[in-house]
Design an enzyme around this catalytic site. Structure first.
Site, mmCIF file in Angstrom:
data_model
loop_
_atom_site.group_PDB
_atom_site.id
_atom_site.type_symbol
_atom_site.label_atom_id
_atom_site.label_comp_id
_atom_site.label_asym_id
_atom_site.label_seq_id
_atom_site.Cartn_x
_atom_site.Cartn_y
_atom_site.Cartn_z
ATOM 1 N N GLU A 1 4.464 73.131 22.300
ATOM 2 C CA GLU A 1 3.029 72.950 22.540
ATOM 3 C C GLU A 1 2.520 71.632 21.958
ATOM 4 O O GLU A 1 1.754 70.916 22.604
ATOM 5 C CB GLU A 1 2.240 74.122 21.967
ATOM 6 C CG GLU A 1 2.372 75.417 22.773
ATOM 7 C CD GLU A 1 3.609 76.229 22.445
ATOM 8 O OE1 GLU A 1 4.345 75.842 21.515
ATOM 9 O OE2 GLU A 1 3.850 77.254 23.110
ATOM 10 N N HIS B 1 -2.098 87.688 20.060
ATOM 11 C CA HIS B 1 -2.084 87.523 21.515
ATOM 12 C C HIS B 1 -3.374 88.037 22.146
ATOM 13 O O HIS B 1 -3.378 88.447 23.304
ATOM 14 C CB HIS B 1 -0.900 88.278 22.133
ATOM 15 C CG HIS B 1 0.426 87.611 21.940
ATOM 16 N ND1 HIS B 1 0.980 87.396 20.712
ATOM 17 C CD2 HIS B 1 1.318 87.118 22.839
ATOM 18 C CE1 HIS B 1 2.164 86.808 20.856
ATOM 19 N NE2 HIS B 1 2.396 86.621 22.135
#
Ligand SMILES: Cc1ncc(C[n+]2csc(CCOP(=O)(O)OP(=O)(O)O)c2C)c(N)n1
Ligand SMILES: [Mg+2]
Lengths: 322, 323
Positions: free
Chosen positions: B59, B128
């Site tokens: 990322e 999440h």
């Protein structure tokens, strides 16, 4: 790729076989429970990769540490995590290891040296370095093993953690389960090297690639890496070539989307349980003895989980601060 | 007008913008394979894997690379899969993309779109399920867009891609299957304009993202009890259309702000403060906030429901503001 030698005792091999079978049956059960709508949240199973969990943890002492990933049931079981409490966590029961707040992706059993499954890819590796640092500062000869995937080896966290462990000679073993894919992305595409273990060279640490379907090979490589760390010589990187027989998570088919049937069947033919049975020349009777013992354990875990209560509402607001 | 889903509207906007401008390209984990996400399905086949590019799980690396490519004349669109994973890439977003133009005295622009699906109601647990847009309204130089229905997600994504500044484009996973009318072809929506999603006279319900839906449902329930609620969706929170929100509150005199993120330091806090500055004399009751409790989002269905906002919680807050 390193293969096993034949120097292992039958007793040790038998123990690792049992561990693999416990993992296999636990995860098949978890999958069944998921299909029956009894699991809260997602589940990533490691079926096909059991030799990694069993082989590494057989080389560890009880007071050593492991950290794992979203695909961590196997490592947890091999490190001694209690099955009933683990299944209860998956099924959203308050008796679960994380009191139903972490789920499958955050299984931890710190009393057994299991510092957690970590669902953010790469996050576990710097933390493993820190646990290694704590052991070093305390002057203890304990070792931390961190499990991660091929995909995670492309994350900065891996490289920073390897370097830290190398410069400070921290007692950490980096164990990469190269199951060839990160969700749909092939390691062949995403990774600059064929053998991830060669990345250890950049950190002046030992690196070895082993056959991850051969529990004896995994054990032998791990024993060496763990001994290296225990002697204060710093990290090692072990890569096991392996394969997940299931999809990335539920809903992802075994093959057809990004893996071919032929590829899948090729690896299936090297099922680590069957490889081990052959090495041990196990008789049907011996197999049945293992299977029966594991079934009893699984049945007890299911009973415990099914009969455990759901959490009270107040649980949602607890455990924020120490 | 034909009806399509929120995720199909994202997909359509991406197709149209990539078609329109060859400088637009898409990067992210698993974006090249159609079956993985309805938002990106078909793009790899249509535009090839040069422009629809799988990344490693890097990322920090690919976000930084996108900032570089944007400075060098491209219009990268990133797919973060979940905003939680974007946390690994905060440096290139907050320290670099948002500040480069300013720091370099206007020499560069960074036309970058970061698509960040987020949110809970899906038992995915603490790492999440987060809604993190509030963090990013603290970053000058970054646009933050929070669309709540299929027409807006298409129109605003197209505007975001044409925008010459870095944009955090938040998508609500809970809305992916929401169906709604969406204009075909070149439909854009302006960045920085709130929209009244339902007119009413008694109370203003301001909903962000998934909670704009919650507010519409709450308005239905309130209507059954004789309360005529107006629902306003800010749609973008940097810039925030304070005047658009205040206009509604001046009319109704009461206001509830609902968001899926945590309450403390949340978007709702910013909106409540801004609205009372602009419309204090019209307020007949304190502005109240509905948000996630200040604890992580647990996996268990029942516990998650306690922590996250809901239609019922919005209704309760509205009744309190009306009493
Ligand atoms: C930082 C971060 N990025 C993305 C994800 C989403 N994600 C979860 S598992 C996974 C693939 C991991 O691949 P690998 O490391 O090879 O492990 P495997 O799933 O094969 O066991 C991805 C991309 C994540 N959890 N964390
Ligand atoms: Mg993998």
């Amino acid at each position: 790729m390193a293969k096993s030698t034949s120097g292992l005792s039958r007793k040790r091999m038998g123990e690792m076989y049992r561990t693999m079978l416990r993992i296999r049956r636990f995860e098949e059960t978890a999958d069944d429970m998921y299909m029956a709508g009894k699991v809260v949240g997602g589940v990533h199973v490691s079926i096909g990769q059991e030799a990694c969990s069993a082989g590494v943890c057989a080389a560890l002492r009880e007071d050593d540490a492991v950290l794992t990933t979203h695909r961590g049931h196997g490592h947890s079981i091999a490190k001694g995590t209690r099955l009933p409490e683990m299944l209860a966590e998956l099924m959203g029961k308050v008796t679960g290891l994380c009191r139903s707040k972490g789920g499958s992706m955050h299984i931890a059993d710190v009393s057994k040296g299991h510092y957690g499954a970590h669902s953010i890819v790469g996050a576990n590796m710097p933390m493993a370095a820190g646990i290694g640092l704590a052991y070093q500062l305390e002057g203890k000869d304990r070792v931390a093993v961190v499990f991660f995937g091929d995909g995670a080896s492309n994350n900065g966290a891996f490289h920073e953690a390897m370097n830290l462990c190398a410069i400070w000679k921290l007692p950490v073993v980096f164990f990469c389960e190269n199951n060839q894919y990160a969700v749909s992305v092939p390691a062949e595409y995403s990774t600059s090297v064929d053998d991830i273990s060669v990345r250890s060279k950049g950190y002046d640490a030992p690196g070895l690639t082993v056959d991850g379907m051969d529990v004896a090979a995994v054990y032998e490589a791990s024993r060496e890496a763990v001994a290296h760390a225990r002697r204060g010589l710093g990290p090692s990187l072990v890569e096991a070539k392996t394969y997940r027989f299931f999809g990335h998570s539920r809903g992802d088919p075994h093959y057809g989307m990004y893996r071919t049937k032929e590829e899948w069947e090729g690896w299936k033919g090297r099922d680590p349980l069957i490889v081990c049975e052959k090495m041990l020349k196990m008789t049907a009777k011996q197999k049945k003895a293992h299977a029966d013992a594991v079934e009893t354990e699984i049945r007890e875990a299911i009973e415990f989980a099914e009969n455990s209560p759901e959490p009270e509402e107040s649980v949602a607001l607890e455990d924020i601060f120490a | 007008m034909r009806t399509i889903s929120y995720s199909a509207a994202i997909n359509e906007a991406l197709h149209e913008e990539m078609e329109r401008d060859e400088k637009v390209f898409l990067m992210g984990e698993d974006v090249a394979l159609s079956a993985i996400s309805p938002a990106t399905a078909g793009l790899g086949d249509r535009f090839g894997h040069e422009r629809v590019r799988n990344t490693p799980i890097s990322e920090l690396g690919f976000t930084g690379a996108a900032v570089g490519a944007a400075m060098a004349g491209y219009r990268p669109v990133l797919d973060m899969r979940r905003i939680d994973f974007m946390m690994l890439a905060i440096d290139p977003i907050a320290n670099q993309a948002a500040k480069l133009r300013y720091m370099l005295g206007g020499q560069v622009s960074v036309p970058l779109v970061i698509r960040a699906p987020e949110g809970g109601y899906s038992q995915n647990g603490p790492t999440h399920s987060q809604c993190l847009e509030a963090w990013f309204i603290q970053v000058p130089g970054l646009r933050v867009i929070v669309p709540s229905d299929p027409a807006d997600v298409k129109g605003l994504l197209k505007s975001a891609i044409r925008e010459d500044n870095p944009v955090l484009f938040v998508e609500y996973r809970a809305l992916y299957s929401l169906e709604g009318p969406v204009p075909e072809g070149d439909h854009t929506e302006p960045i920085g304009k709130a929209a009244v999603k339902r007119e009413g006279a008694d109370i203003t319900l301001i909903g962000i993202g998934s909670q704009a839906r919650g507010c519409l449902e709450a308005a239905e329930l309130l209507a059954g009890e004789g309360v005529d609620a107006e629902v306003v969706d800010p749609r973008t929170i940097n810039p925030l259309d304070v005047e658009g929100l205040a206009a509604s509150v001046r009319k109704t005199g009461r206001c509830v702000v609902a968001e899926e993120g945590h309450k403390s330091g949340g978007v709702g806090a910013e909106i409540a403060a801004s609205v009372q500055e602009a419309a204090f004399n019209s307020l007949k009751a304190p502005i109240s906030r509905v948000a996630a409790l200040d604890v992580p989002v647990p996996v268990h269905t029942k516990l998650e429901a306690i922590v996250l906002p809901s239609t019922e919680k919005i209704v309760a807050a509205a009744k309190k503001a009306l009493s």
